[in-house]
Design an enzyme around this catalytic site. Structure first.
Site, PDB file in Angstrom:
ATOM      1  N   PHE A  43       0.852  -1.188   0.000  1.00 58.16           N
ATOM      2  CA  PHE A  43       0.000   0.000   0.000  1.00 58.16           C
ATOM      3  C   PHE A  43       0.885   1.234   0.000  1.00 58.16           C
ATOM      4  CE2 PHE A  43      -2.589   3.446   1.525  1.00 58.16           C
ATOM      5  CZ  PHE A  43      -3.736   3.278   0.772  1.00 58.16           C
ATOM      6  N   ASP A  48       9.180   2.458   1.690  1.00 59.36           N
ATOM      7  CA  ASP A  48       8.002   3.218   2.108  1.00 59.36           C
ATOM      8  C   ASP A  48       7.837   2.972   3.603  1.00 59.36           C
ATOM      9  OD1 ASP A  48       5.499   4.101   2.843  1.00 59.36           O
ATOM     10  OD2 ASP A  48       4.497   3.394   1.028  1.00 59.36           O
ATOM     11  N   LYS A  52       2.380   9.676   8.077  1.00 59.48           N
ATOM     12  CA  LYS A  52       1.603   9.277   9.268  1.00 59.48           C
ATOM     13  C   LYS A  52       2.092   9.872  10.605  1.00 59.48           C
ATOM     14  CE  LYS A  52      -1.214   5.562   7.658  1.00 59.48           C
ATOM     15  NZ  LYS A  52      -0.749   4.927   6.421  1.00 59.48           N
TER      16      LYS A  52
HETATM   17  C1  LIG Z   1      -1.001   5.180   4.948  1.00 58.60           C
HETATM   18  C2  LIG Z   1       0.076   4.776   4.019  1.00 58.60           C
HETATM   19  C3  LIG Z   1       0.307   5.484   2.824  1.00 58.60           C
HETATM   20  C4  LIG Z   1      -0.573   6.620   2.364  1.00 58.60           C
HETATM   21  O1  LIG Z   1      -0.493   7.714   3.223  1.00 58.60           O
HETATM   22  P1  LIG Z   1      -1.552   8.925   3.056  1.00 58.60           P
HETATM   23  O2  LIG Z   1      -1.071   9.930   4.041  1.00 58.60           O
HETATM   24  O3  LIG Z   1      -2.900   8.368   3.374  1.00 58.60           O
HETATM   25  O4  LIG Z   1      -1.456   9.396   1.669  1.00 58.60           O
HETATM   26  C5  LIG Z   1       1.381   5.105   2.041  1.00 58.60           C
HETATM   27  N1  LIG Z   1       2.174   4.087   2.404  1.00 58.60           N
HETATM   28  C6  LIG Z   1       1.984   3.383   3.530  1.00 58.60           C
HETATM   29  C7  LIG Z   1       2.922   2.274   3.883  1.00 58.60           C
HETATM   30  C8  LIG Z   1       0.918   3.693   4.381  1.00 58.60           C
HETATM   31  O5  LIG Z   1       0.710   2.979   5.489  1.00 58.60           O
END
Ligand SMILES: *Cc1c(COP(=O)(O)O)cnc(C)c1O
Length: 395
Positions: free
Chosen positions: A135, A220, A249
């Site tokens: 994700f 990420d 986050k």
């Molecule tokens: C939540 C998340 C995202 C997206 O972040 P947003 O602030 O909602 O755009 C991207 N990568 C990972 C691993 C996440 O947990």
């Protein structure tokens, strides 16, 4: 306004792209939140992982209050002290020779990383390897990197050039790399995909493959970064350095903030005109992030992540021996995934009725991203509720 009145306004005026619980939250403190009717909830999933040091952490509240009265917004045509200080703090804690770019969310941080990978891949290389169940966000680039067809449905075609392989499978990565590949993008621990821990040797193997084929290795760490796993960056659990890391986050204690940290020799490609974010690196977000770092260090919260992991593991291992619903327990620091043999949504609903907030991801994985300063008594209070709910659940 009552909760019912508020819900009626949402139904008429707010686009219905979220599934919301029928609760209106009005206040938070540490690991507790209160609803509009005065009920208190224990929060094991504060702010979807954004409230890493609890709701309304005092140093962050103070930093924001001070800054908001001084200067609310400054565009990136000016120097501002807080952004420089935050970049320095993040780079120093990474152990990398790196530089930062700031934005406002995780998806934006990944967009910046994708552009950086392509800029460095020129001429001719533009493909990026990503993992199934990953994700990376909801904007079209990050969404194209997200190898979950359910999120692509209806908005295709996706951005070209992503090569999807199973998470944890080094051979599969080696097989898809071709002369047009420029990067590997991976969550060191898959969050939304179900708290999937990398198999032994995987993170190290990705580094070797990236080196062998001269690819950028990009982590990420939007969910795993900022101390969540007991290290500032999850990659520090494996002593492997990426070429770039994305953050968001938890980075600013709940204030919107995203960041890309990239090794200087790659970062140099982001020259004026290549990328920007109007609100990126604004002084409120940066001061909130600095106050978050200060809190984590002053309160010893990196060490605390390991302690929470031990306590949660003990509770869930004990429960697993009595409760056949629990299939596997995956824990790293304050990232907890409990895979169930049943749909997790009814469990989340029952916990809510008992005033415990938890999350379910990937259909059947209970996900907890508790605050690092969750108190031991609160941990047991919540685990007692989960114990009761899981033990008595009739799937
Ligand atoms: C939540 C998340 C995202 C997206 O972040 P947003 O602030 O909602 O755009 C991207 N990568 C990972 C691993 C996440 O947990």
């Amino acid at each position: 306004m009552t909760t019912q009145e508020n819900i009626a306004i949402f139904q008429r005026f707010v686009i219905g792209n979220y599934r919301r619980f029928p609760v209106s939250l009005v206040r938070g403190e540490g690991s507790y939140v209160w609803d509009a009717d005065g009920n208190r909830y224990l929060d094991f999933f504060p702010g979807w992982g954004c409230d890493l040091i609890g709701h309304c952490p005092p140093r962050v509240v103070k930093a924001v209050q001070d800054q908001v009265a001084q200067l609310i917004h400054l565009p990136n045509t000016w120097y501002m002290e807080a952004q420089g200080q935050l970049a320095k703090a993040l780079v120093e804690r990474s152990g990398m020779d790196a530089q930062c770019f700031f934005c406002n969310s995780g998806t934006e941080a990944n967009e910046a990383a994708i552009k950086l990978a392509r800029l460095n891949g020129k001429p001719g290389r533009y493909k990026i390897v990503t993992m199934l169940n990953s994700f990376h966000g909801r904007t079209m680039g990050a969404l194209s990197a997200t190898a979950q067809p359910k999120y692509h449905k209806g908005v295709e075609p996706m951005l070209a050039g992503f090569q999807y392989v199973p998470f944890g499978d080094l051979d599969a990565v080696a097989k898809v790399i071709d002369s047009e590949t420029c990067a590997i993008l991976v969550e060191p621990i898959q969050g939304e995909g179900g708290i999937n821990l990398p198999p032994p040797g995987y993170i190290e193997g990705l580094r070797e493959l990236a080196d062998k084929h001269q690819l950028m290795l990009i982590f990420d760490e939007v969910q795993t970064g900022m101390g969540r796993t007991g290290k500032w960056y999850a990659f520090q659990n494996w002593m492997v350095q990426p070429d770039a890391v994305t953050l968001a986050k938890a980075i600013a204690g709940g204030i919107a903030c995203g960041g890309l940290l990239a090794k200087t020799r790659f970062a140099e490609k982001l020259v004026p005109g290549t990328h920007a974010a109007t609100f990126g690196g604004n002084p409120i977000a940066c001061r909130a992030a600095l106050a978050t770092i200060e809190t984590i260090e002053a309160d010893g919260l990196l060490e605390r992540a390991g302690r929470l992991a031990d306590l949660f593991r003990k509770r869930f291992e004990a429960l697993k021996s009595r409760c056949p619903l629990i299939q596997t327990i995956r824990i790293m620091g304050a990232m907890i995934g409990i895979e169930l043999s049943t749909d997790g949504a009814p469990i989340v609903d029952t916990c809510l009725k008992k005033r415990l907030l938890v999350n379910c991801t990937h259909g059947n994985v209970l996900r907890l991203l508790p605050a690092l300063n969750l108190e031991e008594g609160q941990l047991h209070e919540g685990c007692d509720i989960l114990d009761e709910v899981l033990s008595s659940h009739k799937g």
